[in-house]
Design a protein around this motif. Sequence first.
Motif, PDB file in Angstrom:
ATOM      1  N   ASN A  72       0.850  -1.190   0.000  1.00 17.07           N
ATOM      2  CA  ASN A  72       0.000   0.000   0.000  1.00 17.07           C
ATOM      3  C   ASN A  72       0.882   1.235   0.000  1.00 17.07           C
ATOM      4  O   ASN A  72       1.797   1.360   0.824  1.00 17.07           O
ATOM      5  N   CYS A  73       0.597   2.139  -0.920  1.00 14.84           N
ATOM      6  CA  CYS A  73       1.426   3.334  -1.098  1.00 14.84           C
ATOM      7  C   CYS A  73       0.549   4.575  -1.129  1.00 14.84           C
ATOM      8  O   CYS A  73      -0.585   4.541  -1.626  1.00 14.84           O
ATOM      9  N   GLN A  74       1.109   5.650  -0.614  1.00 13.26           N
ATOM     10  CA  GLN A  74       0.482   6.968  -0.671  1.00 13.26           C
ATOM     11  C   GLN A  74       1.503   7.932  -1.286  1.00 13.26           C
ATOM     12  O   GLN A  74       2.661   7.958  -0.878  1.00 13.26           O
ATOM     13  N   SER A  75       1.048   8.696  -2.266  1.00 11.03           N
ATOM     14  CA  SER A  75       1.954   9.589  -2.983  1.00 11.03           C
ATOM     15  C   SER A  75       2.208  10.865  -2.197  1.00 11.03           C
ATOM     16  O   SER A  75       1.386  11.296  -1.369  1.00 11.03           O
ATOM     17  N   MET A  76       3.357  11.468  -2.480  1.00  6.90           N
ATOM     18  CA  MET A  76       3.746  12.749  -1.863  1.00  6.90           C
ATOM     19  C   MET A  76       4.153  13.702  -2.977  1.00  6.90           C
ATOM     20  O   MET A  76       4.900  13.316  -3.887  1.00  6.90           O
ATOM     21  N   GLY A  77       3.673  14.928  -2.909  1.00  8.03           N
ATOM     22  CA  GLY A  77       3.991  15.929  -3.913  1.00  8.03           C
ATOM     23  C   GLY A  77       4.718  17.121  -3.317  1.00  8.03           C
ATOM     24  O   GLY A  77       4.773  17.297  -2.100  1.00  8.03           O
ATOM     25  N   VAL A  78       5.254  17.951  -4.203  1.00  8.89           N
ATOM     26  CA  VAL A  78       5.979  19.146  -3.753  1.00  8.89           C
ATOM     27  C   VAL A  78       5.045  20.097  -3.004  1.00  8.89           C
ATOM     28  O   VAL A  78       5.463  20.783  -2.064  1.00  8.89           O
ATOM     29  N   SER A  79       3.786  20.118  -3.377  1.00  6.29           N
ATOM     30  CA  SER A  79       2.841  21.067  -2.763  1.00  6.29           C
ATOM     31  C   SER A  79       2.270  20.573  -1.438  1.00  6.29           C
ATOM     32  O   SER A  79       1.575  21.331  -0.755  1.00  6.29           O
ATOM     33  N   ASP A  80       2.548  19.335  -1.058  1.00  4.49           N
ATOM     34  CA  ASP A  80       2.030  18.814   0.207  1.00  4.49           C
ATOM     35  C   ASP A  80       2.767  19.465   1.374  1.00  4.49           C
ATOM     36  O   ASP A  80       4.011  19.440   1.436  1.00  4.49           O
ATOM     37  N   GLY A  81       2.019  19.999   2.313  1.00  3.21           N
ATOM     38  CA  GLY A  81       2.626  20.749   3.398  1.00  3.21           C
ATOM     39  C   GLY A  81       3.411  19.900   4.381  1.00  3.21           C
ATOM     40  O   GLY A  81       4.319  20.409   5.049  1.00  3.21           O
ATOM     41  N   PHE A  82       3.081  18.618   4.516  1.00  2.00           N
ATOM     42  CA  PHE A  82       3.767  17.777   5.486  1.00  2.00           C
ATOM     43  C   PHE A  82       5.112  17.262   4.986  1.00  2.00           C
ATOM     44  O   PHE A  82       5.908  16.734   5.767  1.00  2.00           O
ATOM     45  N   VAL A  83       5.389  17.395   3.702  1.00  2.00           N
ATOM     46  CA  VAL A  83       6.626  16.862   3.127  1.00  2.00           C
ATOM     47  C   VAL A  83       7.806  17.723   3.588  1.00  2.00           C
ATOM     48  O   VAL A  83       7.796  18.949   3.408  1.00  2.00           O
ATOM     49  N   PRO A  84       8.843  17.138   4.163  1.00  2.00           N
ATOM     50  CA  PRO A  84       9.999  17.929   4.614  1.00  2.00           C
ATOM     51  C   PRO A  84      10.762  18.521   3.443  1.00  2.00           C
ATOM     52  O   PRO A  84      10.669  18.045   2.304  1.00  2.00           O
ATOM     53  N   VAL A  85      11.540  19.542   3.725  1.00  2.00           N
ATOM     54  CA  VAL A  85      12.199  20.294   2.668  1.00  2.00           C
ATOM     55  C   VAL A  85      13.210  19.442   1.920  1.00  2.00           C
ATOM     56  O   VAL A  85      13.396  19.610   0.709  1.00  2.00           O
ATOM     57  N   GLU A  86      13.876  18.500   2.593  1.00  2.00           N
ATOM     58  CA  GLU A  86      14.878  17.692   1.894  1.00  2.00           C
ATOM     59  C   GLU A  86      14.246  16.788   0.846  1.00  2.00           C
ATOM     60  O   GLU A  86      14.853  16.498  -0.187  1.00  2.00           O
ATOM     61  N   ILE A  87      13.013  16.347   1.085  1.00  2.00           N
ATOM     62  CA  ILE A  87      12.329  15.523   0.086  1.00  2.00           C
ATOM     63  C   ILE A  87      11.835  16.394  -1.063  1.00  2.00           C
ATOM     64  O   ILE A  87      11.889  15.993  -2.237  1.00  2.00           O
ATOM     65  N   ARG A  88      11.369  17.594  -0.767  1.00  2.00           N
ATOM     66  CA  ARG A  88      10.946  18.505  -1.840  1.00  2.00           C
ATOM     67  C   ARG A  88      12.120  18.858  -2.746  1.00  2.00           C
ATOM     68  O   ARG A  88      11.999  18.860  -3.978  1.00  2.00           O
ATOM     69  N   VAL A  89      13.258  19.163  -2.134  1.00  2.00           N
ATOM     70  CA  VAL A  89      14.451  19.483  -2.921  1.00  2.00           C
ATOM     71  C   VAL A  89      14.863  18.280  -3.758  1.00  2.00           C
ATOM     72  O   VAL A  89      15.258  18.415  -4.923  1.00  2.00           O
ATOM     73  N   ALA A  90      14.765  17.080  -3.177  1.00  3.19           N
ATOM     74  CA  ALA A  90      15.128  15.871  -3.914  1.00  3.19           C
ATOM     75  C   ALA A  90      14.226  15.664  -5.123  1.00  3.19           C
ATOM     76  O   ALA A  90      14.690  15.247  -6.189  1.00  3.19           O
ATOM     77  N   GLN A  91      12.941  15.963  -4.990  1.00  2.00           N
ATOM     78  CA  GLN A  91      12.021  15.790  -6.109  1.00  2.00           C
ATOM     79  C   GLN A  91      12.410  16.666  -7.292  1.00  2.00           C
ATOM     80  O   GLN A  91      12.259  16.268  -8.455  1.00  2.00           O
ATOM     81  N   VAL A  92      12.915  17.853  -6.997  1.00  2.00           N
ATOM     82  CA  VAL A  92      13.309  18.778  -8.072  1.00  2.00           C
ATOM     83  C   VAL A  92      14.683  18.429  -8.618  1.00  2.00           C
ATOM     84  O   VAL A  92      14.884  18.311  -9.840  1.00  2.00           O
ATOM     85  N   LEU A  93      15.651  18.236  -7.734  1.00  3.96           N
ATOM     86  CA  LEU A  93      17.035  18.046  -8.178  1.00  3.96           C
ATOM     87  C   LEU A  93      17.242  16.713  -8.887  1.00  3.96           C
ATOM     88  O   LEU A  93      18.052  16.619  -9.813  1.00  3.96           O
ATOM     89  N   VAL A  94      16.538  15.686  -8.468  1.00  2.00           N
ATOM     90  CA  VAL A  94      16.699  14.389  -9.135  1.00  2.00           C
ATOM     91  C   VAL A  94      16.191  14.448 -10.570  1.00  2.00           C
ATOM     92  O   VAL A  94      16.787  13.869 -11.482  1.00  2.00           O
ATOM     93  N   VAL A  95      15.093  15.160 -10.781  1.00  2.00           N
ATOM     94  CA  VAL A  95      14.600  15.335 -12.157  1.00  2.00           C
ATOM     95  C   VAL A  95      15.612  16.118 -12.989  1.00  2.00           C
ATOM     96  O   VAL A  95      15.903  15.771 -14.144  1.00  2.00           O
ATOM     97  N   LEU A  96      16.177  17.175 -12.401  1.00  2.07           N
ATOM     98  CA  LEU A  96      17.210  17.935 -13.117  1.00  2.07           C
ATOM     99  C   LEU A  96      18.439  17.079 -13.374  1.00  2.07           C
ATOM    100  O   LEU A  96      19.093  17.217 -14.415  1.00  2.07           O
ATOM    101  N   ALA A  97      18.770  16.193 -12.442  1.00  2.80           N
ATOM    102  CA  ALA A  97      19.914  15.303 -12.637  1.00  2.80           C
ATOM    103  C   ALA A  97      19.676  14.346 -13.797  1.00  2.80           C
ATOM    104  O   ALA A  97      20.601  14.057 -14.576  1.00  2.80           O
ATOM    105  N   MET A  98      18.458  13.863 -13.943  1.00  5.25           N
ATOM    106  CA  MET A  98      18.156  12.988 -15.080  1.00  5.25           C
ATOM    107  C   MET A  98      18.305  13.739 -16.397  1.00  5.25           C
ATOM    108  O   MET A  98      18.857  13.206 -17.373  1.00  5.25           O
ATOM    109  N   LEU A  99      17.825  14.976 -16.422  1.00  5.60           N
ATOM    110  CA  LEU A  99      17.975  15.785 -17.638  1.00  5.60           C
ATOM    111  C   LEU A  99      19.441  16.123 -17.897  1.00  5.60           C
ATOM    112  O   LEU A  99      19.903  16.085 -19.042  1.00  5.60           O
TER     113      LEU A  99
END
Length: 236
Positions: A72-99
């Motif tokens: 069972n999984c629950q998704s987390m997005g950048v706009s979710d208020g409970f998500v810590p900043v290190e996970i939000r930064v990871a969501q952005v930087l990892v995509v940039l790293a792939m590019l």
Amino acid sequence: MLFLAHTAHWQFVGLLAGCLAWILIMATAGMDEWRLWHVDPENRTALIASGVAWVGIWRACFHSHALPKMENCQSMGVSDGFVPVEIRVAQVLVVLAMLGGLAGNAAAVEAVRRVYFSIEDRGGVRAAFVLAGALYVLTVALVLVPLVWNMSSVLSNGTIPFPPRFGLPAAPASQGVGTAIGVGLVAAVLMLVSGLLFLSYRHVWRTLKPELHGRRVAEEDKQGRDNLTFHADQVL
């Protein structure tokens, strides 16, 4: 005789390593095992029967025998208020790293193509290698920041205030570094090696100068012999 293609064997190996590193970066982005949450048995709910949850940068998952689906999984997005900043930064930087890794591989392919397959278009060889190496190193920086930051949060047992729908406590009994961080670190090392190999390419002009000199002498000799006023004693 030293040909231009003989000077880029290590860079070809770097290209293969860069492609493998890019694949591992994409695997890291999609894996859920960034953090292993070990839930305290006293706070363990009937949902998390195994006592272990996997927290990634996109979702949190756990195995359960009380729900219809085993995982069972629950998704987390950048706009979710409970998500810590290190996970939000990871969501952005990892995509940039792939590019960035994709762009680095494209530049590396072009650089190696000019060395191995191009006969006339050999201009800008050094610039192509430098561009590929710089993109590789930039990608390493983009992927290392979220990896190290999240690993630091795991080692300090950082909390995440999950909403009730996740079925997870805000603070685990203990945390462990997940497989995704290990895979990402291997990818960063491989891509760093690739970048250094491309940036260390130094053999272009040492190889091309004899070739260009021989071509210039041949052209001058041809022009002299085609001249009607040319005399054989002028060759000596």
